[in-house]
Structures are given as structure tokens and as C-alpha cells.
Design a protein around this motif. Structure first.
Motif, mmCIF file in Angstrom:
data_model
loop_
_atom_site.group_PDB
_atom_site.id
_atom_site.type_symbol
_atom_site.label_atom_id
_atom_site.label_comp_id
_atom_site.label_asym_id
_atom_site.label_seq_id
_atom_site.Cartn_x
_atom_site.Cartn_y
_atom_site.Cartn_z
ATOM 1 N N ARG A 1 -30.429 -51.839 -29.594
ATOM 2 C CA ARG A 1 -30.503 -52.248 -30.057
ATOM 3 C C ARG A 1 -31.014 -51.857 -31.587
ATOM 4 N NH1 ARG A 1 -35.341 -54.313 -27.656
ATOM 5 N NH2 ARG A 1 -36.262 -52.504 -28.379
ATOM 6 N N LEU A 2 -30.710 -50.620 -31.950
ATOM 7 C CA LEU A 2 -30.574 -49.936 -32.993
ATOM 8 C C LEU A 2 -29.123 -50.116 -33.897
ATOM 9 C CD1 LEU A 2 -32.437 -46.797 -32.593
ATOM 10 C CD2 LEU A 2 -33.820 -48.810 -33.482
ATOM 11 N N GLY A 3 -28.640 -50.521 -33.134
ATOM 12 C CA GLY A 3 -27.215 -51.351 -33.136
ATOM 13 C C GLY A 3 -25.827 -50.262 -33.343
ATOM 14 N N PHE A 4 -26.307 -49.214 -32.314
ATOM 15 C CA PHE A 4 -24.985 -48.889 -32.173
ATOM 16 C C PHE A 4 -24.314 -48.822 -30.794
ATOM 17 C CE2 PHE A 4 -28.405 -45.941 -33.807
ATOM 18 C CZ PHE A 4 -27.522 -44.751 -35.131
ATOM 19 N N GLU A 5 -23.826 -48.913 -30.354
ATOM 20 C CA GLU A 5 -22.514 -48.859 -29.187
ATOM 21 C C GLU A 5 -22.723 -48.005 -28.381
ATOM 22 O OE1 GLU A 5 -18.463 -50.860 -29.191
ATOM 23 O OE2 GLU A 5 -18.572 -49.542 -30.391
ATOM 24 N N GLN A 6 -23.259 -48.691 -27.518
ATOM 25 C CA GLN A 6 -23.517 -47.437 -25.550
ATOM 26 C C GLN A 6 -21.505 -48.489 -24.771
ATOM 27 O OE1 GLN A 6 -23.172 -46.466 -22.485
ATOM 28 N NE2 GLN A 6 -24.718 -48.045 -22.174
ATOM 29 N N LEU A 7 -20.821 -47.831 -24.852
ATOM 30 C CA LEU A 7 -19.858 -47.893 -24.345
ATOM 31 C C LEU A 7 -19.729 -47.849 -22.935
ATOM 32 C CD1 LEU A 7 -18.008 -45.486 -27.024
ATOM 33 C CD2 LEU A 7 -17.610 -48.014 -26.581
ATOM 34 N N ASN A 8 -20.364 -46.592 -21.909
ATOM 35 C CA ASN A 8 -20.364 -46.738 -20.754
ATOM 36 C C ASN A 8 -21.040 -48.735 -20.195
ATOM 37 O OD1 ASN A 8 -19.987 -44.840 -19.965
ATOM 38 N ND2 ASN A 8 -21.278 -43.804 -20.289
ATOM 39 N N THR A 9 -20.261 -49.153 -19.134
ATOM 40 C CA THR A 9 -21.347 -50.766 -18.511
ATOM 41 C C THR A 9 -21.593 -50.541 -17.442
ATOM 42 O OG1 THR A 9 -18.627 -50.822 -17.480
ATOM 43 C CG2 THR A 9 -19.108 -52.155 -20.139
ATOM 44 N N SER A 10 -21.532 -49.794 -16.572
ATOM 45 C CA SER A 10 -22.244 -49.244 -15.462
ATOM 46 C C SER A 10 -22.504 -48.344 -15.786
ATOM 47 C CB SER A 10 -21.234 -49.742 -14.465
ATOM 48 O OG SER A 10 -21.277 -49.382 -12.797
ATOM 49 N N PHE A 11 -22.903 -47.324 -15.863
ATOM 50 C CA PHE A 11 -23.795 -45.197 -15.062
ATOM 51 C C PHE A 11 -24.722 -45.990 -14.883
ATOM 52 C CE2 PHE A 11 -25.987 -47.789 -19.155
ATOM 53 C CZ PHE A 11 -27.259 -47.426 -18.689
ATOM 54 N N PHE A 12 -25.104 -44.281 -14.570
ATOM 55 C CA PHE A 12 -25.565 -44.132 -13.380
ATOM 56 C C PHE A 12 -27.403 -43.051 -14.276
ATOM 57 C CE2 PHE A 12 -28.140 -39.836 -11.026
ATOM 58 C CZ PHE A 12 -29.349 -40.623 -10.939
ATOM 59 N N ASP A 13 -26.744 -42.102 -14.657
ATOM 60 C CA ASP A 13 -27.273 -41.294 -15.872
ATOM 61 C C ASP A 13 -26.592 -40.911 -16.965
ATOM 62 O OD1 ASP A 13 -25.558 -39.503 -15.092
ATOM 63 O OD2 ASP A 13 -27.051 -37.665 -14.318
ATOM 64 N N THR A 14 -25.900 -41.247 -17.440
ATOM 65 C CA THR A 14 -24.732 -41.120 -18.849
ATOM 66 C C THR A 14 -24.572 -42.269 -19.333
ATOM 67 O OG1 THR A 14 -24.313 -38.783 -17.359
ATOM 68 C CG2 THR A 14 -23.689 -39.177 -19.551
ATOM 69 N N LEU A 15 -24.942 -41.977 -21.228
ATOM 70 C CA LEU A 15 -24.104 -43.004 -21.590
ATOM 71 C C LEU A 15 -23.406 -42.243 -22.552
ATOM 72 C CD1 LEU A 15 -28.173 -43.617 -23.057
ATOM 73 C CD2 LEU A 15 -26.876 -45.241 -20.987
#
Ligand SMILES: *Cc1c(COP(=O)(O)O)cnc(C)c1O
Length: 951
Positions: free
Chosen positions: A373-387
Motif C-alpha cells: 500500500r505504500l507503493g512498493f512491489e512485493q514479488l512473492n506471490t505465495s509465501f510463508f514468512d519471507t517477502l
């Protein structure tokens, strides 16, 4: 008189005892014994240059000061290491409890049922969570475990239809960097070709025998490997997966998509980070590989009464016993840490583990959504604990986050990863987000709450229940768990009960002051990949320890990276290999090894790509010089190294050692000294003086790290000048030589946390204390030798009839009376003692090593017991099958049974000498039936009743 000298506490023999002991060993002085034991041409001319001895209190304040130089940031680096919470009840009752940490590897099962049960719990946790049939009782770290998988699958490939020409091993680019480095080290000498790539583009060619995947990937993406594994199977390619143990609570276990091996670490099950270790790695596989699996497996069997009992299963398949046919050299593993990780699962149970995993997963999703929401891209589409997050400038973010006392994992200029862990609390989320806000020069986050979205596809969610056994669902209150831990502890004989005189293993005092700092957060909670300026306390300790070990061995430098003696052997030989290659002599591949060597020596040599040539031992137990000369000459052009244990495994300082090392050098080889017996050398002679080029030290033998029931260990290598450039490196943190070989262990300095113990040992003893320890260790061995003479025959002695720090006693003649060496080992339990080393290096013998820490009174009790047993052996001739030795050990249940129809009294059975009743140790099972257990292999904790019913 000063009473605060640590040497007074560490050394069991005092001034008042000396006259009596010297008289017994027929010597005028301690120095006379040493002169008659160690050849004069290898004695050190000068005292070691070490700092002066600190008292215990001085040492603890010194370490407190140093600990403040370690900065404890909030660390989200991940990469196989995660901050977690050690339940206090486990910290206090196991980690800080000598009843647990001073035990030895459970070879004597009848007095080790407690840790055997704890290890069975560990194996159950691993096989349940991974979905595999079989798990071992720990390996050294995740990366070495992955390398073991690569080698094991290479070894078994010949059994499938596939011919031997398949030598390629696929490694996913998602594998942890330290693991990749280790695979590079290990693959080369075996002739395995590594191919690193994207698993989604892999071609499944004929020339691949195996593959390694990471689950979830190194930066957190959770992949669905089902179709990869299916295709691999069609092409007879075996698949290993390195998995995050905690993630498997939520994710489909790899066993359910058909993989052959699952490895990983159990660190986040309550084990402190410790700047890299020690932690217990795991190795789980299919039943069909039960004879190939590296390390030890605990299994269920029955005792002489048919009652359930535990012991190490399939011991004859333990790899290093196979010497140069072995595919792994693992000996010491990580038992204490495996016990703790297993107990963490007992403490939390399946519900608690689910709660922890879900809590971590939930926080990771919150952070992901807010950062997006801050405008950054989070690349993992499926994850457990790591972004995995894209930012314009990681350098700038790093500046900001370090100001906030936060570490992320910076991948490159534009990407970083954040791993949430058990110790991440709600309050920690805001500071993480603040870093990103500040990067955007934005003041506040829009705090509109939005629902947390699911990110793991349904197909990848775990559906199988786990840990349904009673042990994981019973001990919820601390009172109950404390008692369970105590119940197990009481079944085990450790150094807090009596002397453990295991030859070659050096079971000495593990002092409380050496151990205390392990519990301090400043040492326990540091991630191995933090920037060096956050670890200055550790850096100082490690540098200083390296320096002191270099001084003690007389060499030029030290690497603390190997986390066991066997790993040290391997590291040393790989360094020798690199040295030969650097001189365009890479063809040198012959390794001479005397027949009396420890099994890990030939196993390590083969792993290092060398060809083992065994040299003979003469009838005095010395290296057969004529044979050695002949073989050195024969292989002169290709000689890589000699591996020699000094003093020898026969407990003798061979006087021809300098001639031997020169001979090897003259033929172009390097000399590797196995330093397991360094306790007989420190301060009096050293590996450099005898002419060696490299040695390993077992810090868990000579330098006071406790054995922990079979690990942790540290096996640093110390090297001469010409080998310095090749000391092992690490792909993430710079360490090692200028031409460093790739990694030997996952962490840059191996098991840093327990290095504090050896550091304390050296700093508190100082030069004088160290030299006196060596002298007294030798005196004690010679005292025992004299006290047993006339009753037993000592197999080998030096030129003047002296033993070194240990001696071998021949038990083969007792076969006449029907008595085997095992009967003596078991009978010692009735007297309250752990057996010495059985049948190494000579079958049918015991090897006794008292160490300097035992008191005269304890030495006498042990000798009294041995001599009384000798009388029982004589008497056994009357009834070779029914006597106290054959029926040993005797349990309380046997003794209190209404019926007693043995041809000796109950008192003779359980209280054969007066001192025994004062401190009686009761074995909890009768003699275990090894063969039965191996025929009916059960390696997880299904209830015993179910097991007995299934018969
Ligand atoms: C203990 C020992 C080793 C192996 O050390 P680990 O730490 O168990 O791997 C090697 N050689 C000798 C002579 C030993 O006693």
C-alpha cells in the motif's frame, strides 16, 4: 593460598595426591613421567605465549564486557537462520543442565534411554513434518545435510536401471547461497557435475542423477514442485528438497509429492542463533535408503526381559565404520540441539506449532499488504514468512533501517527480503514499515484496515495431521514438562554421576563458568550474516581463539569453520588438495593411512577425492616403518598426504614421528595430523614440531566443549604457512584465506556460540594450567595402568613402558571363560561407571582415558571396579553363561523381583563393592537386543504397546 585459580577446579589431582601417585607409578617426579613418555626430540623448548590465567570471576566479567560489543538489532535476514524463542524450561533443564550436556553418544544404550527417547522424539518430529518414512538423529547443518543428500543419491544411483554415467546434479537457483557453496566443495572431488538453474526450465536429461530444490525458495517464494518431481521420477532422477521445518506445519510436506530426501535445519525450533551454530540439521528419507542414510538412527528394540528399549539402530551401517567404502564421514552430530528441538515440539505440541507458524504467516501477510500500500512491489506471490520487495535504492534503505536497529537481507541494488520470525512481535511491525515510509519521505501510513488475504494456494496447504502421539500432547504445564525432562535425564549416566573414561573421546570437565555465557542474549541471539560491525564481541573472541589455537599447535593460522572433527579432516584434506593444485600437482591423490586410524580418516580421504592406501602397524602398535617407506616410495609421484594420529590411537608417542613426517615430505606429500589426542600434547609438544602441515582439533574433546550426547562439536583446522591461503571461505561473509576453498560449513565461523567455551578454557587455564592439565592427564593414565597391572594386560606402551594419556587393555584372553568385552562394558554399569571405548582401535579391547579432571578417589573407585570385575571374570569359568557379567546390567526391577534364581547374590549383582551403594546408578533396562531391533526397524515414537502388539 589462592583458591580462585581455575586450574584448581579443572584439574582433579592436587599437590597432596602427588606423592602417593608418583610412588605407584614408580617415578620421582611428574617431569620424570613426562620425560619417559614424550620423546625428547619433540619437546617444546619454550613455554607457549598465551595471556595470563583469568579467575572464573574475571573471565565472566571479561566476557560481559565483550558481549556489549555485539549489537542486537531486530534481524529479518532469514536465509536459513531465524530468531526464535527457547522455552525457559528447556533452557534451564537441558541447555544449562550437565545431566544433559555432559553425556556421551549413546553407544551404551542401557544407560542412555533418556536421550535415546528424546532423539526418537526428534526423529518423529522430522518424519512427521516432512512426510518421510525415516529420519536420522541429526546432522551438522542444513548445507552439509544437503551435500550428504547429493552424495547419498549419487551412491545409490547405481542400483536403479540408470548406468553409472549419470553424473550431473541439478541445483535450483533458489537454493541458499551457503548451501550452493558447500555443494561446490563436495561435488568436485566426487566427480559430480553441478548444474545450477531455474527448476521451471529444467530439461530432465539422461545425464542427471539427482536434483536439489529449496522449499520455500531462498527469498521466500513457495513453489509447487509436484510436476517437477513427477517428471524427475519418469527420468529416474532422484529429488532432494531443503525445507524450512516450521513452514511444513502449514505447507504440503515434500514427502507427499514424492521426493526422495528432505533436509533442513531445526534451528527455529527453539535453538539460539549463536552467530551461526550449533544447530541440529535433519535428514529424512525413504525406508529403501535406510542403509545408506548418513549419521545415526535411533530405533526401538527389546531388552533381555522382552521389555521395550531403545538403542542406535543399524550401527554397522553407520557410514564411517565402512572406512574407505563410506559415503559420509559423519561421527559427532548435533545431539544436544536435536534433543532441544524435539523438546520444543513436546512443549508446544501440534497446536502450539500451528499457532506459531500461523502467527508468523499472518504477520508476514500484514507487512506485505502494508508495504504494497505504500507503493512498493512485493514479488512473492505465495509465501510463508519471507517477502521479496523492490525498492529504488537498497543502500539508502539500509542506512535508514540500521538507524532503526533493523537488519533486512539486501539482495542487490533494488531488492531485499524480509523474514518474519517467532520473536517478531506486534510492536515490531511499525518500525519495519517506518523504514519504508522514510525511504519515500512519507510521514504516515494510511491505516485503513483491510482484510488479510490468503497467499498460499489451497493445493499447497498441509492437510495431514502431525505429532498426534501422546508425548506431543501431554506435557502442557511446566511442572509436567520439567518432570518429563528429569525423568529422561535420570535414565542417563553423564559426567555429573561418574568418570566416563572413553579413550580418544576425552571426557573432561565442562566447567560451569565456561558454559554460563552461552545463555546470554548478546551471544545467543546474533544472526551469522549480520554486518561485522554488529558482531565485534564475537569477532574478538573468534580471532583470539584462532590465535591461541595457532600458538598451541605451533602453526601459522586456524579456521574455526568445521563443526566436527571429521569435518576438520575433510577441510584439511581439501586444503592440501588445493595446495597441490596451486603448484600444478593436482594429480597427487594418494593418501596413506595407518590401519589403526579412526574410521573417519579414510572416509574423509575418499570424500576429498583421494585414494586410500593403508599402511601396516607393527606388533608394538607403531607404524610399520618398512611398509610406510615402501608405500611412500611406490606412490612418490602421486603422494598427496599421510594422515597420522599423534600420539597414536594405541596411546603411544611414536619416537620415529619426525622421521615419518620427513619421509612424507621427501616424497612430495603433506602430513595431516588427526588431533583427537591433542590432550596429550598441549604445551609439551605440538603438531608443527613433529613435522605435520595441518591438523584438526576436537574442541569437544581437548578444549572442554561438552559432548552433548553426541554433539555439538567444533573441529577447527590449524595449518602451516604454505596452506594458509586455502583456508575455507563463505559466500556471504568474507573469511578464510586469500585463495579460500569454498565452504565447509554453512556459517562463516561454524558453531561460534560454543567456541566461547574453548575460549574460556584457554583464558582461565593460561599457559601453566594448560601444561599441567596435559601432565596430569598423562599421570592419571599411567596411574590407572599401574593399578590394573597384574590383573590386565596393557597392549601397547612407549619405549620406557609408559602410556600416553590413554591405554588399551586386552580383553580377548577372557573369551576362554566365555566373557566378551561387551560383558565387561555392561558389568561396569552395575558399578556405576560408563564403559571405556570398546573395540577401537583393536577389536576385543577397551581403551581407557581418564583425563586430568578426575580426582584420585574417582580413579581408585574405577580401578577397584575393574579389578573386582577381573575377579568375576576368573570366577565365570565355573558358569560361563550364567554369571554377573553375562546378566549385566542388573535393573532395580530384577533385584526386587520376588524370584531370584541366579547363582550369585542380589548384593553381588547390584552392590558388588562398598562404594557403589553410596551413589547407586540404576540402568533402566536390561541388556538390549540389537539384532532384534535391526530386523524390526522402528524409528519414530509410535506407542511401545502398539509396537509390542505388532510382533
Ligand atoms: C573423535 C575422533 C574423530 C572424529 O571426530 P568427530 O568430532 O566425532 O567427527 C577422529 N579421529 C579420532 C582419533 C577421534 O577420536
Amino acid at each position: 593460598m589462592r583458591t580462585d585459580l581455575f586450574a584448581l577446579r579443572h584439574i582433579g589431582i592436587h599437590e597432596d595426591d602427588l606423592q602417593h601417585m608418583l610412588k605407584t607409578v614408580k617415578a620421582e617426579s611428574l617431569d620424570q613421567i613426562i620425560a619417559e613418555t614424550i620423546p625428547s626430540d619433540i619437546r617444546l623448548a619454550h613455554p607457549l605465549q598465551l595471556s595470563k590465567a583469568l579467575s572464573e570471576h574475571e573471565f565472566l566479567s571479561h566476557l560481559k564486557t565483550l558481549s556489549r560489543k555485539n549489537k542486537l538489532f531486530k534481524t529479518y535476514i532469514g536465509l536459513g537462520y531465524h530468531d526464535c524463542i527457547t522455552p525457559s524450561v528447556i533452557q534451564r533443564n537441558i541447555l544449562e543442565n550437565p545431566g544433559w550436556y555432559t553425556a556421551y553418544t549413546p553407544y551404551q544404550a542401557e544407560i542412555a534411554q533418556g536421550r535415546l527417547e528424546a532423539l526418537l522424539n526428534f526423529q518423529t518430529v522430522i518424519s512427521d513434518l516432512t512426510g518421510m518414512e525415516l529420519a536420522n538423529a541429526s546432522l551438522l547443518d542444513e548445507s552439509t545435510a544437503a551435500a550428504e543428500a547429493m552424495s547419498m543419491l549419487f551412491d545409490v544411483r547405481t542400483r536403479s536401471q540408470k548406468n553409472n554415467s549419470a553424473i550431473k546434479f541439478f541445483v535450483s537457483q533458489e537454493v541458499l547461497p551457503q548451501t550452493l557453496s558447500l555443494l561446490q566443495t563436495r561435488s568436485k572431488p566426487l566427480g559430480i557435475e553441478l548444474v545450477v538453474g531455474d527448476h521451471e526450465e529444467f530439461g530432465f536429461d539422461e545425464d542427471f542423477y539427482g536434483a536439489l530444490l529449496q522449499y520455500p525458495g531462498k527469498y521466500g517464494q513457495v513453489y509447487d514442485y509436484t510436476s517437477f518431481v513427477t517428471k524427475a521420477k519418469e527420468h529416474e532422477i532422484k529429488v532432494a528438497v531443503a525445507a524450512d521445518l516450521l513452514s511444513l506445519v502449514l505447507l504440503t510436506p515434500p514427502g507427499e509429492f514424492g521426493v526422495d530426501v528432505v533436509v533442513g535445519t531445526s534451528q527455529r525450533f527453539g535453538i539460539p542463533l549463536g552467530y551461526g551454530g550449533p544447530h541440529a540439521a535433519f535428514f529424512a528419507t525413504k525406508e529403501e535408503f535406510k542403509r545408506n542414510i548418513p549419521g545415526r538412527i535411533i530405533g526401538v528394540t527389546r531388552d533381555a526381559d522382552g521389555q521395550p528399549a531403545l538403542r542406535m539402530a543399524l550401527q554397522t551401517r553407520e557410514q564411517h565404520i565402512k572406512r574407505d567404502k563410506a559415503t559420509s564421514n559423519i561421527c559427532t552430530a548435533q545431539v544436544l540441539l536435536a534433543v532441544m528441538a524435539g523438546m520444543y515440539a513436546v512443549y508446544h505440541g501440534p497446536k502450539g506449532l500451528k499457532y506459531i507458524a500461523e502467527k508468523i504467516h499472518h504477520k508476514a501477510r500484514i507487512v506485505s499488504q502494508r508495504i504494497k500500500r505504500l507503493g512498493f512491489e512485493q514479488l512473492n506471490t505465495s509465501f510463508f514468512d519471507t517477502l521479496k520487495i523492490n525498492v529504488p535504492d537498497t543502500d539508502r534503505l539500509r542506512e535508514i533501517s540500521e538507524q532503526h536497529g533493523i537488519n533486512f537481507n539486501y539482495i542487490d541494488k533494488n531488492t531485499l527480503s524480509i523474514s518474519i520470525n517467532e520473536a517478531t512481535h506486534d510492536e515490531d511491525i511499525k518500525p519495519i514499515l517506518s523504514c519504508f515510509l522514510q525511504l519515500k519521505a512519507q510521514k504516515e501510513e494510511n491505516l485503513l484496515s483491510e482484510p488479510i488475504k490468503d497467499v498460499i494456494p489451497k493445493t499447497l496447504l498441509r492437510k495431514t495431521p502431525f505429532l498426534e502421539y501422546e508425548v506431543f500432547n501431554s506435557y502442557r504445564s511446566e511442572t509436567e514438562l520439567m518432570r518429563y525432562i528429569k525423568k529422561l535425564e535420570r535414565k542417563d549416566l553423564s559426567l555429573n554421576h561418574s568418570m566416563i573414561s572413553l579413550g580418544s573421546c576425552t571426557m573432561k570437565l565442562n566447567a560451569a563458568s565456561e558454559m554460563l555465557p552461552l545463555s546470554w542474549a548478546e551471544w545467543g541471539n546474533l544472526h551469522p550474516f549480520v554486518p561485522l560491525d554488529q558482531a565485534e564481541g564475537y569477532q574478538e573472541v573468534l580471532r583470539e581463539l584462532e590465535k591461541d589455537l595457532t600458538t598451541i599447535t605451533g602453526f601459522a593460522g586456524t579456521s574455526l569453520q568445521p563443526n566436527s572433527g571429521a569435518q576438520g579432516e575433510y577441510a584439511g584434506l581439501m586444503v592440501i588438495r588445493a595446495y597441490h593444485e596451486s603448484r600444478n600437482e593436482g594429480h597427487r591423490n594418494i593418501c596413506l593411512i595407518p590401519s589403526s586410524a579412526h574410521g573417519t580418516n579414510p572416509a574423509s580421504a575418499v570424500m576429498a577425492g583421494m585414494k586410500v592406501v593403508v599402511t601396516k602397524t607393527d606388533d608394538k602398535g607403531n607404524i610399520d616403518l618398512a611398509d610406510l617407506e615402501e608405500k611412500a616410495k611406490l606412490h612418490s609421484g602421486n603422494l598427496a598426504a599421510l594422515m597420522v594420529t599423534y600420539p597414536s590411537t594405541h596411546g603411544v608417542f611414536e619416537s620415529s614421528i619426525k622421521y615419518i613426517t620427513k619421509l612424507i615430505h621427501d616424497h612430495g606429500g603433506q602430513v595431516y595430523m588427526d588431533g583427537a589426542n591433542m590432550n596429550a600434547q598441549v604445551g609439551l609438544t605440538n603438531p608443527a614440531t613433529i613435522g605435520a602441515d595441518v591438523c584438526h582439533l576436537n574442541l569437544h574433546k581437548t578444549f572442554a566443549i561438552p559432548h552433548g550426547g553426541g554433539g555439538p562439536g567444533v573441529g577447527p583446522i590449524c595449518v602451516a604457512e604454505q596452506l594458509l591461503p586455502f583456508l575455507p571461505g563463505n559466500p556471504l561473509i568474507k573469511t578464510g584465506g586469500s585463495h579460500a576453498i569454498s565452504a565447509i560449513s554453512a556459517a562463516p565461523w561454524g558453531s561460534s556460540l560454543v567456541c566461547l567455551i574453548s575460549y574460556g578454557y584457554i583464558k582461565m587455564l593460561g599457559e601453566q594450567g594448560l601444561v599441567n592439565s596435559t601432565k596430569v592427564a598423562i599421570l592419571n593414565a599411567n596411574y590407572i595402568k599401574e593399578r590394573l597391572s597384574g590383573k590386565y594386560e596393557v597392549l601397547y606402551t612407549g619405549e620406557y613402558g609408559r602410556a600416553a594419556h590413554e591405554m588399551i587393555i586386552d580383553c580377548r584372553p577372557f573369551k576362554q571363560n566365555g566373557i566378551e568385552v561387551t560383558d565387561i562394558a555392561k558389568r561396569l554399569m552395575d558399578y556405576g561407571f560408563h564403559a571405556p571405548t570398546v573395540s577401537f582401535p583393536v577389536a576385543g579391547t577397551v581403551m581407557i582415558e581418564p583425563t586430568e579432571s578426575e580426582s584420585l578417589a574417582e580413579l581408585d573407585r574405577f580401578c577397584d571396579a575393574m579389578n573386582a570385575i577381573r575377579d568375576e571374570i576368573a570366577k565365570a569359568a565355573e558358569n560361563p553363561i550364567n554369571n554377573p557379567l553375562k546378566n549385566a546390567p542388573h535393573t532395580l526391577k530384577m533385584l526386587t523381583n520376588d524370584e531370584w534364581d541366579f547363582p550369585y547374590s542380589r548384593q553381588q549383582a547390584a552392590f558388588p563393592l562398598p562404594f557403589v551403594s553410596d551413589n547407586k546408578f540404576w540402568p533402566t533396562v536390561r541388556r538390549v537386543d540389537d539384532a532384534y531391533g535391526d530386523r524390526n526397524l522402528i524409528c519414530s515414537c509410535a506407542p511401545m504397546e502398539a509396537y509390542l502388539e505388532s510382533e
